[in-house]
Design an enzyme around this catalytic site. Structure first.
Site, PDB file in Angstrom:
ATOM      1  N   LEU A 238       0.822  -1.219   0.000  1.00 43.64           N
ATOM      2  CA  LEU A 238       0.000   0.000   0.000  1.00 43.64           C
ATOM      3  C   LEU A 238       0.852   1.263   0.000  1.00 43.64           C
ATOM      4  O   LEU A 238       0.411   2.319   0.457  1.00 43.64           O
ATOM      5  CB  LEU A 238      -0.934  -0.009   1.223  1.00 43.64           C
ATOM      6  CG  LEU A 238      -1.933  -1.177   1.284  1.00 43.64           C
ATOM      7  CD1 LEU A 238      -2.694  -1.166   2.600  1.00 43.64           C
ATOM      8  CD2 LEU A 238      -2.902  -1.114   0.118  1.00 43.64           C
ATOM      9  N   GLY A 239       2.091   1.167  -0.468  1.00 40.78           N
ATOM     10  CA  GLY A 239       2.963   2.341  -0.540  1.00 40.78           C
ATOM     11  C   GLY A 239       3.197   2.930   0.844  1.00 40.78           C
ATOM     12  O   GLY A 239       3.541   2.209   1.789  1.00 40.78           O
ATOM     13  N   ALA A 266      11.729   2.251  -7.651  1.00 42.73           N
ATOM     14  CA  ALA A 266      12.348   0.983  -7.224  1.00 42.73           C
ATOM     15  C   ALA A 266      12.107   0.633  -5.758  1.00 42.73           C
ATOM     16  O   ALA A 266      12.665  -0.360  -5.282  1.00 42.73           O
ATOM     17  CB  ALA A 266      13.849   0.954  -7.533  1.00 42.73           C
ATOM     18  N   ALA A 267      11.250   1.386  -5.057  1.00 43.45           N
ATOM     19  CA  ALA A 267      10.964   1.012  -3.669  1.00 43.45           C
ATOM     20  C   ALA A 267      10.307  -0.372  -3.624  1.00 43.45           C
ATOM     21  O   ALA A 267      10.637  -1.209  -2.779  1.00 43.45           O
ATOM     22  CB  ALA A 267      10.057   2.054  -3.021  1.00 43.45           C
ATOM     23  N   GLY A 268       9.391  -0.614  -4.570  1.00 39.77           N
ATOM     24  CA  GLY A 268       8.740  -1.928  -4.634  1.00 39.77           C
ATOM     25  C   GLY A 268       9.739  -3.024  -4.967  1.00 39.77           C
ATOM     26  O   GLY A 268       9.638  -4.152  -4.466  1.00 39.77           O
ATOM     27  N   ASP A 269      10.713  -2.704  -5.814  1.00 38.27           N
ATOM     28  CA  ASP A 269      11.730  -3.708  -6.171  1.00 38.27           C
ATOM     29  C   ASP A 269      12.604  -4.042  -4.955  1.00 38.27           C
ATOM     30  O   ASP A 269      12.976  -5.197  -4.748  1.00 38.27           O
ATOM     31  CB  ASP A 269      12.616  -3.179  -7.304  1.00 38.27           C
ATOM     32  CG  ASP A 269      11.802  -2.821  -8.536  1.00 38.27           C
ATOM     33  OD1 ASP A 269      10.732  -3.427  -8.739  1.00 38.27           O
ATOM     34  OD2 ASP A 269      12.234  -1.924  -9.282  1.00 38.27           O
ATOM     35  N   ALA A 299      14.518   2.630   0.594  1.00 35.39           N
ATOM     36  CA  ALA A 299      14.784   2.939  -0.817  1.00 35.39           C
ATOM     37  C   ALA A 299      14.163   4.269  -1.230  1.00 35.39           C
ATOM     38  O   ALA A 299      14.646   4.906  -2.170  1.00 35.39           O
ATOM     39  CB  ALA A 299      14.257   1.815  -1.706  1.00 35.39           C
ATOM     40  N   ARG A 302      16.415   7.784  -0.987  1.00 35.79           N
ATOM     41  CA  ARG A 302      17.468   8.239  -1.904  1.00 35.79           C
ATOM     42  C   ARG A 302      17.006   8.153  -3.357  1.00 35.79           C
ATOM     43  O   ARG A 302      16.091   7.412  -3.677  1.00 35.79           O
ATOM     44  CB  ARG A 302      18.761   7.424  -1.797  1.00 35.79           C
ATOM     45  CG  ARG A 302      18.779   6.192  -1.018  1.00 35.79           C
ATOM     46  CD  ARG A 302      20.235   5.723  -0.902  1.00 35.79           C
ATOM     47  NE  ARG A 302      20.585   5.624   0.488  1.00 35.79           N
ATOM     48  CZ  ARG A 302      20.615   4.481   1.124  1.00 35.79           C
ATOM     49  NH1 ARG A 302      20.400   3.350   0.500  1.00 35.79           N
ATOM     50  NH2 ARG A 302      20.900   4.455   2.410  1.00 35.79           N
ATOM     51  N   SER A 308      19.302   2.909  -4.958  1.00 28.12           N
ATOM     52  CA  SER A 308      18.609   3.263  -3.710  1.00 28.12           C
ATOM     53  C   SER A 308      18.490   2.075  -2.752  1.00 28.12           C
ATOM     54  O   SER A 308      17.927   2.214  -1.658  1.00 28.12           O
ATOM     55  CB  SER A 308      17.220   3.830  -4.018  1.00 28.12           C
ATOM     56  OG  SER A 308      16.379   2.832  -4.539  1.00 28.12           O
TER      57      SER A 308
HETATM   58  O1  RIB Z   1      10.568  -0.324 -10.695  1.00 22.92           O
HETATM   59  C1  RIB Z   1      11.414   0.679 -11.185  1.00 22.92           C
HETATM   60  C2  RIB Z   1      11.973   0.282 -12.523  1.00 22.92           C
HETATM   61  O2  RIB Z   1      10.935   0.259 -13.477  1.00 22.92           O
HETATM   62  C3  RIB Z   1      12.984   1.237 -13.073  1.00 22.92           C
HETATM   63  O3  RIB Z   1      14.292   0.940 -12.669  1.00 22.92           O
HETATM   64  C4  RIB Z   1      12.783   1.151 -14.583  1.00 22.92           C
HETATM   65  O4  RIB Z   1      13.861   0.583 -15.263  1.00 22.92           O
HETATM   66  C5  RIB Z   1      11.521   0.347 -14.756  1.00 22.92           C
HETATM   67  O5  RIB Z   1      11.774  -0.929 -15.162  1.00 22.92           O
END
Ligand code: RIB
Length: 320
Positions: A238-239, A266-269, A299, A302, A308
């Site tokens: 939920l962010g 990229a916070a979700g990643d 993440a 930054r 991040s």
């Molecule tokens: O989730 C963020 C990513 O989405 C970015 O790094 C970008 O490359 C896209 O794939």
């Protein structure tokens, strides 16, 4: 493409990510441009991105001190961006044995705009990522079958991800699918049984189950809908409002961490990278989601995508 099977090597077996690799071209401006508008940005940054690469990079940064190996399987072009992302990934400690050079397609890129409030807009050109196919899965088979945790996203062709999931799952891996970006037509039936965990955000959840989660109660209803499709464990991100998770009939909620967020790219990643590291150590879902939520929160403090990713010490400090 000619195929070379990937030797899993002495350190394979912990976390394997099968997914996208991009060079991110990010422009930082006061506002984002509207359609038809040209604006000046203050600065730009070229960095490592792509949801697969970000998840692998974050997992590797966290896993290094724990002695867990992280491998990435994907494709890059034989262009300067390919060399750049390879070098950045190696810097994070990601094993690149499963990354193939594609002579026919350029490296994927993402054009990212970020405004002064941290809002972003992203255009992805998948390029080599969209050429991933059964030959990549076969080449990566030794890595996939040795994985404890497999990380997948949807910036690469679904057929290849499904094939990778089948192999890893049959060999006993925990399969985590981040359904990002969420497909317009939903997900095929098979994936709901094949994946151990799905980790959609609010928008992706709404697209998958037809209901927008806004709090723990609505996220719980969304998770139940996912389970009705065959999924055992669901996470709804939920962010800035926290994370809901559900394992069988038992649910839980992780309150958001108080951080000074400036950029959510990229916070979700990083959440998924952290989740993989926690689950690879045999932690419970509740423990793993809390750890992952701390990674995602850090993440946002930054700029950059993979750059991040937090360190293990930073996550431990936030968890207290
Ligand atoms: O989730 C963020 C990513 O989405 C970015 O790094 C970008 O490359 C896209 O794939």
């Amino acid at each position: 493409m000619p195929m070379t099977r990937t030797d899993p090597g002495p350190h394979a077996g912990a976390i394997v990510c099968f997914g996208s690799i991009n060079a991110d071209l990010a422009a930082y401006s006061t506002t984002l441009p509207r359609a038809g508008e040209t604006i000046h940005a203050e600065r730009y940054q070229i960095g490592l991105g792509g949801k697969g690469a970000n998840q692998a990079a974050c997992a590797a940064r966290l896993a290094g001190p724990l002695g867990l190996a992280v491998s990435l399987c994907g494709r890059v072009g034989t262009d300067p961006f390919g060399a750049l992302v390879r070098a950045r990934l190696a810097g994070f400690g990601v094993s690149l044995d499963g990354v193939r050079d594609d002579p026919d397609h350029p490296t994927g890129i993402a054009l990212i705009g970020i405004d002064a409030q941290g809002e972003n807009s992203i255009t992805v050109v998948g390029a080599a990522n969209m050429a991933l196919d059964a030959t990549d899965v076969e080449a990566a088979a030794p890595l996939l079958t040795a994985a404890r945790v497999l990380l997948l996203q949807l910036e690469t062709p679904l057929d290849a991800s499904l094939a990778a999931a089948r192999l890893a799952k049959a060999a006993g891996a925990i399969v985590i699918l981040d359904p990002a970006p969420a497909p317009k037509d939903g997900l095929p039936d098979e994936i709901w049984q094949l994946a151990d965990l799905l980790t959609p955000n609010e928008t992706e959840t709404e697209r998958l189950v037809g209901l927008r989660p806004t709090d723990a109660a609505s996220a719980s209803a969304c998770a139940e809908r996912m389970q009705a499709r065959g999924l055992r464990r669901a996470i709804v991100k939920l962010g800035a409002r926290g994370v809901y998770y559900r394992d069988g009939a038992a649910g839980g909620f992780v309150e958001p961490f108080a951080v000074a967020a400036i950029d959510s790219v990229a916070a979700g990643d990083c959440f998924n990278g952290g989740l993989a590291v926690a689950l690879a150590q045999g932690w419970t879902l509740a423990e793993s989601v809390r750890f992952a939520a701390a990674c995602g929160a850090l993440a946002t403090t930054r700029h950059g995508a993979a750059e991040s990713a937090p360190t293990l010490d930073e996550v431990r400090a936030l968890l207290g």
